[in-house]
Motif scaffolding. Structure first.
Motif, short mmCIF file in Angstrom:
data_model
loop_
_atom_site.label_atom_id
_atom_site.label_comp_id
_atom_site.label_asym_id
_atom_site.label_seq_id
_atom_site.Cartn_x
_atom_site.Cartn_y
_atom_site.Cartn_z
N ARG A 1 46.72 41.42 39.37
CA ARG A 1 45.38 41.67 39.87
C ARG A 1 44.45 40.56 39.42
NH1 ARG A 1 42.66 46.62 36.39
NH2 ARG A 1 41.17 46.46 38.10
N SER A 2 43.46 40.27 40.24
CA SER A 2 42.48 39.25 39.90
C SER A 2 41.68 39.66 38.67
CB SER A 2 41.53 39.04 41.09
OG SER A 2 40.38 38.34 40.71
N CYS B 1 38.85 41.76 39.72
CA CYS B 1 39.11 43.01 40.42
C CYS B 1 38.22 44.11 39.86
CB CYS B 1 40.59 43.38 40.27
SG CYS B 1 41.06 44.90 41.12
N ASP C 1 39.80 38.30 51.51
CA ASP C 1 39.24 37.13 50.83
C ASP C 1 39.01 35.98 51.81
OD1 ASP C 1 39.23 38.28 48.30
OD2 ASP C 1 41.28 37.64 47.86
N HIS D 1 42.75 43.67 44.01
CA HIS D 1 42.28 42.36 44.45
C HIS D 1 43.30 41.29 44.06
CE1 HIS D 1 38.91 39.11 44.29
NE2 HIS D 1 39.45 39.19 45.49
N HIS D 2 43.77 40.55 45.04
CA HIS D 2 44.76 39.48 44.87
C HIS D 2 46.17 39.99 44.61
CE1 HIS D 2 41.95 35.80 43.90
NE2 HIS D 2 41.71 36.36 45.09
#
Length: 261
Positions: free
Chosen positions: A158-159, A162, A52, A194-195
């Motif tokens: 998670r984002s 995602c 990111d 993601h994240h």
């Protein structure tokens, strides 16, 4: 058509992540532009992972194909010369098998998150660590972190953006250690959401500051609900450290990336 593998290092502060972005600087675009200038070929660079905005890398493997041979050392030197003054460097370059893929051949990835626990503002580590001014208990963080090791539904971590098909991931390692005013969190898995790392670190930081208990972290995991996330840590302290491949030592990446397969 030879396939070249690179190991890249970068400071993510000026970049909008690795992946090419319209009208925004990215690591991928910087490396591809340098390759075009060196070789005259417009090539796509594929990396082991996508980072990111603001996230750094110590040893990110990547690959690309060229239509003709180049000496790997001379190629890396030329790329580095053209990347300056951007904070990206090729730390290793070599020819690999045609079926070697930086992303799809990868069987393990490792991240490190760096917290500096002090009252004083950051100077040398500005944009390269997360400063937390309240005292934090790294041992409590490590103890709570073991709840997340193993295979779980990480929906909470998670984002919302995602794109992974499944929230199930198997976390091989999540360690927290303190060295003076530095607190380092190491995470290793085949792949991450993601994240996921930043979300786990944010919640562990709440535990370390006494704002959450171990049971609160367990409840957040069990909830499988992003709304139950306590905190998403900032990108400044996150580093992609290395990637692991079957027989990766055959490609000589162990020294360059710190991989120990």
């Amino acid at each position: 058509m030879p396939r070249f593998a690179l190991v890249l290092e970068w400071d993510g502060t000026p970049f909008f992540g690795f992946q090419r972005q319209p009208r925004q600087p990215s690591v991928q675009a910087a490396v591809e532009a340098a390759l075009l200038a060196v070789t005259g070929e417009a090539v796509a660079v594929h990396a082991a992972g996508r980072t990111d905005t603001g996230v750094h890398a110590r040893g990110m493997p990547a690959h690309f194909d060229l239509s003709r041979d180049f000496a790997p050392f001379r190629l890396s030197e030329a790329i580095n010369a053209l990347l300056r003054p951007q904070p990206v460097a090729v730390v290793d370059c070599r020819v690999v098998a045609d079926d070697w893929h930086a992303r799809f051949s990868c069987v393990g990835r490792a991240y490190e998150y760096r917290i500096i626990n002090r009252r004083a503002p950051l100077t040398l580590d500005l944009h390269r660590a997360w400063r937390i001014t309240r005292p934090i208990d790294a041992d409590a963080m490590h103890d709570a972190a073991q709840l997340l090791v193993g295979s779980h539904d990480f929906t909470t971590f998670r984002s919302a953006h995602c794109q992974a098909k499944s929230p199930i991931r198997t976390l091989d390692r999540l360690d927290v250690r303190r060295d003076g005013d530095r607190v380092m969190i190491t995470a290793a898995a085949r792949s991450f959401l993601h994240h996921q790392v930043r979300s786990m670190v944010g919640c562990l930081a709440l535990v370390g500051q006494g704002m959450w208990t171990r049971d609160d972290l367990a409840a957040a995991l069990a909830a499988k609900d992003r709304c139950k996330l306590g905190l998403n840590a900032p990108p400044d302290g996150l580093y992609f450290m290395n990637a692991v491949y079957p027989g990766e030592n055959d490609h000589g990446f162990q020294h360059a990336t710190g991989i120990d397969a």
